[in-house]
Scaffold this motif. Sequence first.
Motif, PDB file in Angstrom:
ATOM      1  N   GLU A 106       0.820  -1.216   0.000  1.00 62.96           N
ATOM      2  CA  GLU A 106       0.000   0.000   0.000  1.00 62.96           C
ATOM      3  C   GLU A 106       0.853   1.265   0.000  1.00 62.96           C
ATOM      4  O   GLU A 106       0.474   2.287  -0.590  1.00 62.96           O
ATOM      5  N   GLN A 107       2.005   1.207   0.660  1.00 64.60           N
ATOM      6  CA  GLN A 107       2.841   2.388   0.794  1.00 64.60           C
ATOM      7  C   GLN A 107       3.862   2.535  -0.337  1.00 64.60           C
ATOM      8  O   GLN A 107       4.608   3.519  -0.370  1.00 64.60           O
ATOM      9  N   TYR A 108       3.901   1.584  -1.242  1.00 71.06           N
ATOM     10  CA  TYR A 108       4.871   1.639  -2.335  1.00 71.06           C
ATOM     11  C   TYR A 108       4.704   2.915  -3.165  1.00 71.06           C
ATOM     12  O   TYR A 108       5.684   3.533  -3.579  1.00 71.06           O
ATOM     13  N   GLY A 109       3.455   3.318  -3.382  1.00 71.47           N
ATOM     14  CA  GLY A 109       3.208   4.535  -4.149  1.00 71.47           C
ATOM     15  C   GLY A 109       3.458   5.806  -3.362  1.00 71.47           C
ATOM     16  O   GLY A 109       4.280   6.644  -3.754  1.00 71.47           O
ATOM     17  N   PRO A 110       2.786   6.001  -2.220  1.00 70.08           N
ATOM     18  CA  PRO A 110       2.878   7.286  -1.523  1.00 70.08           C
ATOM     19  C   PRO A 110       4.108   7.495  -0.665  1.00 70.08           C
ATOM     20  O   PRO A 110       4.442   8.637  -0.337  1.00 70.08           O
ATOM     21  N   ASN A 111       4.791   6.448  -0.257  1.00 67.84           N
ATOM     22  CA  ASN A 111       5.906   6.580   0.685  1.00 67.84           C
ATOM     23  C   ASN A 111       7.225   6.388  -0.061  1.00 67.84           C
ATOM     24  O   ASN A 111       7.548   5.294  -0.514  1.00 67.84           O
ATOM     25  N   ALA A 112       7.990   7.454  -0.184  1.00 71.19           N
ATOM     26  CA  ALA A 112       9.212   7.407  -0.987  1.00 71.19           C
ATOM     27  C   ALA A 112      10.235   6.426  -0.429  1.00 71.19           C
ATOM     28  O   ALA A 112      10.951   5.754  -1.188  1.00 71.19           O
ATOM     29  N   GLU A 113      10.318   6.324   0.903  1.00 75.17           N
ATOM     30  CA  GLU A 113      11.303   5.419   1.497  1.00 75.17           C
ATOM     31  C   GLU A 113      10.939   3.967   1.240  1.00 75.17           C
ATOM     32  O   GLU A 113      11.805   3.146   0.899  1.00 75.17           O
ATOM     33  N   VAL A 114       9.658   3.638   1.391  1.00 75.24           N
ATOM     34  CA  VAL A 114       9.221   2.272   1.101  1.00 75.24           C
ATOM     35  C   VAL A 114       9.399   1.971  -0.387  1.00 75.24           C
ATOM     36  O   VAL A 114       9.830   0.874  -0.762  1.00 75.24           O
ATOM     37  N   HIS A 115       9.073   2.938  -1.240  1.00 74.12           N
ATOM     38  CA  HIS A 115       9.249   2.758  -2.684  1.00 74.12           C
ATOM     39  C   HIS A 115      10.702   2.417  -3.003  1.00 74.12           C
ATOM     40  O   HIS A 115      10.993   1.483  -3.772  1.00 74.12           O
ATOM     41  N   ALA A 116      11.624   3.149  -2.403  1.00 70.46           N
ATOM     42  CA  ALA A 116      13.045   2.910  -2.650  1.00 70.46           C
ATOM     43  C   ALA A 116      13.469   1.547  -2.130  1.00 70.46           C
ATOM     44  O   ALA A 116      14.254   0.837  -2.779  1.00 70.46           O
ATOM     45  N   ASP A 117      12.960   1.155  -0.962  1.00 71.17           N
ATOM     46  CA  ASP A 117      13.306  -0.146  -0.403  1.00 71.17           C
ATOM     47  C   ASP A 117      12.832  -1.282  -1.299  1.00 71.17           C
ATOM     48  O   ASP A 117      13.560  -2.247  -1.549  1.00 71.17           O
ATOM     49  N   VAL A 118      11.586  -1.200  -1.772  1.00 73.19           N
ATOM     50  CA  VAL A 118      11.046  -2.250  -2.633  1.00 73.19           C
ATOM     51  C   VAL A 118      11.835  -2.313  -3.940  1.00 73.19           C
ATOM     52  O   VAL A 118      12.101  -3.399  -4.466  1.00 73.19           O
ATOM     53  N   ASP A 119      12.234  -1.170  -4.474  1.00 68.74           N
ATOM     54  CA  ASP A 119      12.978  -1.143  -5.734  1.00 68.74           C
ATOM     55  C   ASP A 119      14.374  -1.741  -5.606  1.00 68.74           C
ATOM     56  O   ASP A 119      14.908  -2.288  -6.575  1.00 68.74           O
ATOM     57  N   ARG A 120      14.972  -1.640  -4.421  1.00 71.58           N
ATOM     58  CA  ARG A 120      16.351  -2.121  -4.282  1.00 71.58           C
ATOM     59  C   ARG A 120      16.444  -3.461  -3.562  1.00 71.58           C
ATOM     60  O   ARG A 120      17.546  -3.985  -3.377  1.00 71.58           O
ATOM     61  N   LEU A 121      15.299  -4.020  -3.152  1.00 72.00           N
ATOM     62  CA  LEU A 121      15.294  -5.266  -2.401  1.00 72.00           C
ATOM     63  C   LEU A 121      14.343  -6.288  -3.020  1.00 72.00           C
ATOM     64  O   LEU A 121      13.446  -5.937  -3.791  1.00 72.00           O
ATOM     65  N   GLU A 122      14.538  -7.531  -2.650  1.00 69.82           N
ATOM     66  CA  GLU A 122      13.554  -8.584  -2.872  1.00 69.82           C
ATOM     67  C   GLU A 122      13.072  -9.019  -1.488  1.00 69.82           C
ATOM     68  O   GLU A 122      13.836  -9.592  -0.709  1.00 69.82           O
ATOM     69  N   ILE A 123      11.824  -8.714  -1.188  1.00 67.26           N
ATOM     70  CA  ILE A 123      11.265  -8.956   0.136  1.00 67.26           C
ATOM     71  C   ILE A 123      10.373 -10.193   0.083  1.00 67.26           C
ATOM     72  O   ILE A 123       9.475 -10.286  -0.763  1.00 67.26           O
ATOM     73  N   TYR A 124      10.608 -11.139   0.969  1.00 66.02           N
ATOM     74  CA  TYR A 124       9.826 -12.373   1.027  1.00 66.02           C
ATOM     75  C   TYR A 124       9.193 -12.485   2.416  1.00 66.02           C
ATOM     76  O   TYR A 124       9.896 -12.409   3.432  1.00 66.02           O
ATOM     77  N   ILE A 125       7.897 -12.680   2.448  1.00 65.86           N
ATOM     78  CA  ILE A 125       7.165 -12.798   3.716  1.00 65.86           C
ATOM     79  C   ILE A 125       6.413 -14.125   3.723  1.00 65.86           C
ATOM     80  O   ILE A 125       5.614 -14.404   2.823  1.00 65.86           O
ATOM     81  N   ILE A 126       6.693 -14.938   4.735  1.00 64.23           N
ATOM     82  CA  ILE A 126       6.069 -16.258   4.885  1.00 64.23           C
ATOM     83  C   ILE A 126       5.171 -16.203   6.114  1.00 64.23           C
ATOM     84  O   ILE A 126       5.646 -16.327   7.246  1.00 64.23           O
ATOM     85  N   PRO A 127       3.865 -15.999   5.951  1.00 67.21           N
ATOM     86  CA  PRO A 127       2.991 -15.830   7.119  1.00 67.21           C
ATOM     87  C   PRO A 127       2.844 -17.079   7.984  1.00 67.21           C
ATOM     88  O   PRO A 127       2.678 -16.966   9.196  1.00 67.21           O
ATOM     89  N   VAL A 128       2.852 -18.267   7.363  1.00 69.36           N
ATOM     90  CA  VAL A 128       2.669 -19.501   8.130  1.00 69.36           C
ATOM     91  C   VAL A 128       3.737 -20.505   7.694  1.00 69.36           C
ATOM     92  O   VAL A 128       3.618 -21.140   6.644  1.00 69.36           O
ATOM     93  N   ALA A 129       4.771 -20.650   8.508  1.00 71.70           N
ATOM     94  CA  ALA A 129       5.847 -21.592   8.207  1.00 71.70           C
ATOM     95  C   ALA A 129       5.511 -23.007   8.664  1.00 71.70           C
ATOM     96  O   ALA A 129       6.224 -23.955   8.304  1.00 71.70           O
ATOM     97  N   ASN A 130       4.456 -23.165   9.429  1.00 79.61           N
ATOM     98  CA  ASN A 130       4.051 -24.461   9.992  1.00 79.61           C
ATOM     99  C   ASN A 130       2.571 -24.703   9.661  1.00 79.61           C
ATOM    100  O   ASN A 130       1.716 -24.651  10.541  1.00 79.61           O
ATOM    101  N   PRO A 131       2.248 -24.958   8.386  1.00 80.78           N
ATOM    102  CA  PRO A 131       0.832 -25.040   8.016  1.00 80.78           C
ATOM    103  C   PRO A 131       0.077 -26.192   8.669  1.00 80.78           C
ATOM    104  O   PRO A 131      -1.085 -26.020   9.051  1.00 80.78           O
ATOM    105  N   ASP A 132       0.709 -27.339   8.830  1.00 83.44           N
ATOM    106  CA  ASP A 132       0.003 -28.479   9.436  1.00 83.44           C
ATOM    107  C   ASP A 132      -0.397 -28.174  10.872  1.00 83.44           C
ATOM    108  O   ASP A 132      -1.535 -28.418  11.285  1.00 83.44           O
ATOM    109  N   GLY A 133       0.568 -27.663  11.649  1.00 81.49           N
ATOM    110  CA  GLY A 133       0.260 -27.325  13.030  1.00 81.49           C
ATOM    111  C   GLY A 133      -0.780 -26.237  13.111  1.00 81.49           C
ATOM    112  O   GLY A 133      -1.678 -26.273  13.963  1.00 81.49           O
TER     113      GLY A 133
END
Length: 287
Positions: A106-133
Amino acid sequence: MRTTVIATLLGMLASPLTAQIDFTHFKNMTDVTAAMTNIQTRFPAIARVQTIGTSIDGNPIQAIKISDNVATSEPSEGAVVLIATQHAREWLAAETALFVAEKICEQYGPNAEVHADVDRLEIYIIPVANPDGYIFTWLDGINQNGTEWRKNRRHNAGGSFGVDLNRNWGFQWAAVPAPADMNGSYGDANETSWTFYGTGPFSEPETQAMRDFLATLPNLKAFEDIHTFSELYLAPWRYTSLELPPGSQTLEALANRQVAATAAVHGHTYTRNLYRSSGGAIDYVWN
């Protein structure tokens, strides 16, 4: 081992909640998957859901990749990885990971710092690492009288179920605490224990999947393992208090900044280094 994006997001959490994902109730596994798909659908240019492995029961372990070139890998860019819900009962960890993913997009457009971070990084978010449990904790009668499920759903040799995934990583696996570090929750050889560390390092497909995924990232810059329960900030080393890890000054500076950012938003100062544990994710990755 964190970049500015983490502290930036902590400050953003003070802004009014405008999320399209409903964060007024906890989500079962189906809802978590739908929320991840929702993010991909709304932000197709920068967000993509991918499967990094499967659990012991064959459920997918999924990540949201956020990047300006989401369809291709850019090894030259730094990678940031956030994992959550290694412990099945920690539902708020999954919500936090989803919230952070949505906020970044959501902040990629309006927030310049977040925009720069997304452009220079590959961000991976794993919400559930233990799906069975996690799926198991949603069954009727499981979450009663303090018996919430913590481990995965490995059927152990003695007939019990489950390995504590955050005691199953390969660095200092099954380590024996020094007398000075007895105030901990080190891994346990007893398969009925909540902290049973498994039959060997990386014995579980869930930790294998995360290990192998991390190995595909040659320029890993940040790793965060989200848990809930005690308002703690835990940094390497977790297995010992008797020696400092390499880069301890950097770790200390980052920890102080993140604890201060959380306190500024929520008025809670997180405790540091309360207890010791072995075979955990953050020690493995830092090592």
